[in-house]
Design a protein around this motif. Structure first.
Motif, short mmCIF file in Angstrom:
data_model
loop_
_atom_site.label_atom_id
_atom_site.label_comp_id
_atom_site.label_asym_id
_atom_site.label_seq_id
_atom_site.Cartn_x
_atom_site.Cartn_y
_atom_site.Cartn_z
N HIS A 1 -72.86 27.14 -20.47
CA HIS A 1 -73.26 25.79 -20.90
C HIS A 1 -73.12 24.76 -19.78
CE1 HIS A 1 -72.65 27.86 -24.75
NE2 HIS A 1 -73.46 26.96 -25.26
N GLY A 2 -73.06 25.24 -18.55
CA GLY A 2 -73.11 24.34 -17.40
C GLY A 2 -71.78 23.77 -16.95
N ASP B 1 -69.98 12.24 -18.80
CA ASP B 1 -70.69 12.99 -17.77
C ASP B 1 -70.69 14.49 -18.08
OD1 ASP B 1 -71.25 10.68 -16.45
OD2 ASP B 1 -69.68 10.92 -14.92
N ASP C 1 -84.24 26.12 -25.93
CA ASP C 1 -85.68 26.31 -25.70
C ASP C 1 -86.01 27.78 -25.44
OD1 ASP C 1 -86.13 23.62 -26.05
OD2 ASP C 1 -86.23 23.16 -23.89
N ALA D 1 -75.02 19.12 -22.66
CA ALA D 1 -76.20 18.86 -23.49
C ALA D 1 -77.47 19.34 -22.80
CB ALA D 1 -76.29 17.37 -23.81
N SER D 2 -77.57 19.13 -21.49
CA SER D 2 -78.74 19.58 -20.75
C SER D 2 -78.85 21.10 -20.77
CB SER D 2 -78.66 19.08 -19.31
OG SER D 2 -79.75 19.56 -18.55
N ALA D 3 -77.73 21.78 -20.55
CA ALA D 3 -77.74 23.24 -20.57
C ALA D 3 -78.05 23.76 -21.97
CB ALA D 3 -76.38 23.78 -20.10
N THR D 4 -77.54 23.08 -22.98
CA THR D 4 -77.80 23.48 -24.36
C THR D 4 -79.28 23.38 -24.69
OG1 THR D 4 -75.58 22.82 -25.09
CG2 THR D 4 -77.29 22.99 -26.78
N ARG D 5 -79.93 22.30 -24.25
CA ARG D 5 -81.37 22.16 -24.49
C ARG D 5 -82.14 23.29 -23.83
NH1 ARG D 5 -80.04 16.59 -23.92
NH2 ARG D 5 -80.39 16.67 -21.66
N THR D 6 -81.77 23.63 -22.62
CA THR D 6 -82.44 24.73 -21.91
C THR D 6 -82.23 26.05 -22.64
OG1 THR D 6 -82.18 23.63 -19.77
CG2 THR D 6 -82.56 26.00 -19.75
N GLU E 1 -72.99 15.31 -20.97
CA GLU E 1 -74.41 15.33 -20.60
C GLU E 1 -74.76 16.64 -19.88
OE1 GLU E 1 -76.90 13.57 -21.49
OE2 GLU E 1 -75.60 12.31 -22.71
N THR E 2 -73.83 17.16 -19.08
CA THR E 2 -74.05 18.45 -18.42
C THR E 2 -74.22 19.54 -19.47
OG1 THR E 2 -72.80 17.82 -16.46
CG2 THR E 2 -73.04 20.18 -16.89
#
Length: 277
Positions: A270-271, A202, A216, A208-213, A205-206
């Motif tokens: 990173h969230g 979990d 980008d 990873a989502s912040a890293t993608r943002t 995934e938090t």
């Protein structure tokens, strides 16, 4: 941190590793534009999808140390080496096999060292040369679930800074460069290590989502490449350069604030919330 202005220079022979995409491709392109002879490495030179005009592609596999010596022997005189090629890895340390960690160090650390060792004799004999190690700001600002990758980049930085004085008497310059978050699509090529049913899933995934943002919204490869090229061509380059993630501000804060606070701030970026232990 701002890069030094590059000094006017004669045409030099430049070897850029990982030149088929991302920062490496932009570095190779900019050296060509500035009138230098450029060789770009890739594991499969015959399969480069979008070759850059003026770049001579040669084979190099960072995990195959013999290929470093073969690459240098094929080119001959090399004035500048940009050690850029590497792999990205993320995941929980507990879920990552020793085989995967060893492979990452082979590609990200031992390969660049093998290439550097291969070019040093010629540079020393000619009394001139430049080696740039392209690291990551995760070395200076490590974050959870990127421990192995950050460790490889920390090793590269220490190698460059320590060797700088060792080879300086022979006219060789060693430089470390740390990119921040770069919008190159590297996240799509990152190896992920999270076990089935992992207790870390979990939070990973938090992150990873912040890293993608963050990726980008990162700076462009061309901007980062300009810092690397300017540093390599500078008459008196600094030991260390960084670009992206408001580098000038965050490195100043790193010197002034407690280490734990910096780690907490990096995690939050990173969230991940702060956890007191």
């Amino acid at each position: 941190m701002a890069s030094s202005q590059s000094a006017p220079s004669k045409s030099q022979v430049v070897l850029v590793t990982g030149a088929s995409s991302g920062i490496g491709a932009e570095v190779a392109r900019q050296f060509v534009q500035r009138g230098h002879t450029v060789y770009g490495t890739t594991r499969h030179p015959e399969n480069v999808a979008d070759p850059i005009r003026g770049v001579n592609y040669v084979r190099l596999d960072n995990a195959d140390y013999d290929s470093a010596a073969q690459c240098v022997a094929k080119i001959g005189v090399i004035d500048i080496v940009i050690n850029n090629a590497g792999e990205s890895q993320a995941g929980a340390l507990e879920d990552t096999s020793m085989e995967a960690i060893e492979k990452l160090f082979a590609v990200n650390v031992f390969g660049p060292i093998a290439l550097t060792k291969a070019v040093l004799p010629g540079m020393r004999e000619r009394g001139t040369g430049t080696v740039v190690m392209v690291g990551s700001m995760l070395s200076s600002f490590p974050v959870a679930f990127r421990s192995n990758y950050a460790a490889t980049k920390s090793a590269l930085k220490a190698f460059a800074l320590a060797t700088r004085r060792e080879v300086a008497p022979y006219g060789i310059r060693m430089i470390s460069v740390e990119p921040g978050t770069i919008a190159t699509g590297i996240g799509d090529r990152r190896s992920i290590h999270i076990g089935d049913g992992s207790p870390y899933a979990d939070e990973y995934e938090t992150l990873a989502s912040a890293t993608r943002t963050n990726e980008d919204a990162g700076i462009g490869a061309a901007t980062m490449a300009r810092v690397i090229v300017d540093a390599a061509l500078a008459e008196h380059p600094k030991p260390f350069y960084a670009k992206g993630n408001q580098a000038g501000i965050v490195f100043a804060l790193r010197r002034l604030l407690p280490r734990q606070l910096i780690l907490d701030m990096t995690a939050r970026k990173h969230g991940l919330p702060r956890v007191r232990v």
